[in-house]
Design an enzyme around this catalytic site. Structure first.
Site, short mmCIF file in Angstrom:
data_model
loop_
_atom_site.label_atom_id
_atom_site.label_comp_id
_atom_site.label_asym_id
_atom_site.label_seq_id
_atom_site.Cartn_x
_atom_site.Cartn_y
_atom_site.Cartn_z
N PRO A 1 0.85 -1.20 0.00
CA PRO A 1 0.00 0.00 0.00
C PRO A 1 0.88 1.24 0.00
CG PRO A 1 0.12 -0.95 2.21
CD PRO A 1 0.83 -1.90 1.30
N VAL B 1 0.47 5.60 -0.35
CA VAL B 1 -0.38 6.78 -0.50
C VAL B 1 -0.08 7.44 -1.84
CG1 VAL B 1 -0.94 9.06 0.41
CG2 VAL B 1 -0.52 7.15 1.98
N CYS C 1 2.42 3.48 9.16
CA CYS C 1 2.69 4.81 8.61
C CYS C 1 3.49 5.65 9.60
CB CYS C 1 1.38 5.52 8.27
SG CYS C 1 1.64 7.15 7.55
N HIS D 1 6.94 -4.45 8.18
CA HIS D 1 7.96 -3.57 7.59
C HIS D 1 9.14 -3.62 8.55
CE1 HIS D 1 8.94 0.53 5.56
NE2 HIS D 1 10.00 -0.20 5.75
N ASN E 1 8.50 -7.18 4.49
CA ASN E 1 8.53 -5.93 3.72
C ASN E 1 9.86 -5.22 3.94
OD1 ASN E 1 6.69 -2.78 3.94
ND2 ASN E 1 7.84 -3.63 2.25
N GLY E 2 10.59 -4.99 2.82
CA GLY E 2 11.84 -4.25 2.92
C GLY E 2 12.97 -4.89 2.14
N ASN E 3 13.86 -4.03 1.59
CA ASN E 3 15.09 -4.46 0.92
C ASN E 3 14.86 -5.23 -0.38
OD1 ASN E 3 16.24 -3.38 3.19
ND2 ASN E 3 17.34 -5.22 3.83
N ALA F 1 7.53 -1.88 -2.20
CA ALA F 1 7.03 -0.52 -2.45
C ALA F 1 8.03 0.22 -3.33
CB ALA F 1 6.79 0.21 -1.15
N GLU F 2 9.16 0.58 -2.78
CA GLU F 2 10.16 1.36 -3.52
C GLU F 2 10.64 0.63 -4.77
OE1 GLU F 2 11.21 4.51 -3.01
OE2 GLU F 2 9.67 4.63 -1.46
#
Length: 533
Positions: free
Chosen positions: A76, A78, A159, A228, A267-269, A291-292
């Protein structure tokens, strides 16, 4: 066609997509001998289907509903995980997607808010609706309103932004003082809907605290927990594990061992598909969330389809059961229920016998009419790789989807900048892209960029323009750094004076802005935001 919240969705919340069909025969290509190759096979689609959900679901959750494919998830974001981008990522391998964060209170009560913030369609499944909330009643009501249009509902506890601090949601609910509130929200939503409730969190200060929190969420009814692997937001936290540092994936590995009876999402990396495979292998998580990485490359998960480029992948409405199939499933359930409960009296009962005969007749008619009238397309993996590995084609495909499912221009500009960042900078088109006010302008810029890439000799480097852009960037960084420098001074002052609260001086002075003020400021340009600040 976009599904409105007043319509009845054509998709069952528990539909599981059938994504691929094989042309037959063995897979082509070289035999994998390397460790990375073995890991890719372990987490491939074919291997996944043979052990789907094994050891990944607590009995109390699984009896409620089947879980979607949790392996490769669009996180997710924003203003970034909107419908057009979700559809693009799904095509190129994402098995599950989350909506951007939505306010549970407004979603439950305000039809205009739902209309402006939530957009979906038949192909947008399986889908998780992602909410911020700090009220059990609001979260349960939002879950109930979203239930017909999604496959799970998620509570945002990750968040770190100032908006979350002001509104008291997200990672600012991770403290022990809000634990009963958080668990009550999960329990209330879980009792109000028939689809899974899940939660996205950050690491707490101690590993044992995070593991205990995951257990509490599980007991409250969470179907899975996405972690995360960075710490919850604080002013003073710096270094590895902070908001901008590397994710602490070893923590997820340990938490998974400590709490093995609920699916954990890592979540991450994740920047490449290899990162995703390494993450799964290390953490033993049920899936990974990006995400990124996926913002830069929407085809991040493309390799999960495998290496047989002649294999066919189904796209479009055929990823979901059509109306006839759903009708058949319902009739089969009714028949099974009647057959299971029938006894000698039922066999002798004329009305019961009529029901059985009627259901069997309807099933026979459906079989005779045929079920293969789906509106869908199929492509080979070769074609998917051709477009998925071409940044320009990905951007053009996204813009086509954004025209079909309109979104704010700043979101369109944002995605275009992320997908084509290096190329836009190379051909001095970044500022032009940022200044675009319509999707047609963005498409024109992408067309110009495509021309330069095919005909590099047609581009002339503008030194004056480059100097002005460099000067503007330096000025922007200096202005944006003012707030950080001020915050750092105030933290040092509190520490120097021995204050128990390191944020003492940051909490006094100006009034805390309201959520409405922050929303209004977000609509302004960066320059106007800095002026207002």
């Amino acid at each position: 066609m976009t599904v409105g919240l007043k319509q009845q969705s054509s998709n069952s919340p528990n539909d599981n997509p059938k994504e691929r069909t094989k042309k037959g025969g063995k897979k082509k290509g070289k035999k994998e001998n390397s460790k990375s190759g073995e890991k890719r096979k372990e987490y491939s689609d074919a291997n996944y289907k043979s052990k789907r959900r094994k050891n990944n679901c607590d009995a109390s959750v699984c009896k409620k509903t089947h879980l979607p494919d949790l392996r490769y998830i669009l996180a997710p974001m924003v203003g970034a995980s909107e419908l057009a981008f979700r559809l693009l990522c799904r095509k190129y391998g994402a098995t599950l997607a989350y909506t951007p964060m939505m306010d549970a209170s407004r979603f439950a009560r305000d039809a205009e808010y739902r209309k402006s913030e939530f957009q979906t369609c038949a192909e947008d499944r399986p889908l998780v609706c992602h909410f911020s909330a700090n009220s059990a009643a609001d979260f349960a009501a939002a879950a109930k309103a979203a239930e017909p249009y999604c496959d799970a509902v998620d509570l945002n506890l990750g968040c770190p932004q100032r908006t979350a601090f002001v509104g008291h949601f997200g990672s600012y609910l991770l403290g022990e003082e809000d634990r009963s509130l958080v668990l009550s929200m999960v329990e209330a939503a879980n009792h109000s809907v028939s689809i899974p409730i899940c939660v996205k969190i950050r690491l707490l200060d101690k590993l044992e605290e995070t593991a205990e929190f995951v257990r509490q969420l599980r007991d409250a009814g969470a179907a899975w927990v996405a972690i995360h692997a960075r710490y919850r937001a604080t002013w003073e936290r710096k270094g590895p594990g902070a908001r901008d540092g590397p994710a602490l994936l070893d923590h997820i590995q340990k938490i998974k061992k400590m709490v093995p009876d609920i699916p954990i999402i890592a979540n991450g990396n994740i920047v490449t598909f290899e990162d995703a495979i390494e993450n799964l292998a290390l953490t033993k998580a049920a899936g990974v969330m990006s995400a990124e990485g996926i913002l830069d490359n929407p085809s991040l998960f493309l390799q999960r389809y495998g290496e047989n480029l002649d294999e066919t992948v189904k796209l479009g409405d055929c990823m979901l059961p059509n109306e006839k199939e759903k009708k058949k499933q319902k009739l089969e359930k009714k028949l099974k229920r009647l057959m299971k409960s029938k006894d000698q009296r039922c066999l002798e009962d004329e009305e019961c016998a009529k029901k059985l005969s009627k259901i069997k007749g309807k099933l026979a008619k459906l079989e005779a009419d045929g079920l293969l009238d789906k509106d869908c397309t199929s492509v080979t993996l070769h074609e998917l790789h051709r477009t998925g590995n071409d940044k320009i084609q990905l951007a053009k495909e996204y813009l086509t989807l954004a025209k079909k499912y309109p979104i704010k221009i700043r979101t369109i500009v944002f995605h275009t900048r992320r997908m084509l960042r290096d190329e836009l900078n190379q051909y001095q088109l970044m500022e032009e892209c940022v200044a675009a006010t319509s999707i047609d302008e963005v498409q024109s810029i992408v067309g110009k960029l495509e021309h330069y890439l095919k005909n590099p000799e047609s581009f002339t480097f503008d030194r004056d323009k480059a100097a002005k852009e460099k000067e503007a960037l330096a000025r922007k960084k200096f202005e944006e750094g003012k707030r950080k420098r001020f915050e750092a001074r105030m933290l040092r002052k509190a520490k120097r004076e021995g204050k128990n609260d390191p944020e003492f001086y940051l909490r006094i002075g100006a009034e805390v802005p309201s959520l409405e003020t922050i929303s209004r400021l977000k609509e302004l340009s960066k320059e106007r935001q800095l002026e207002a600040w």
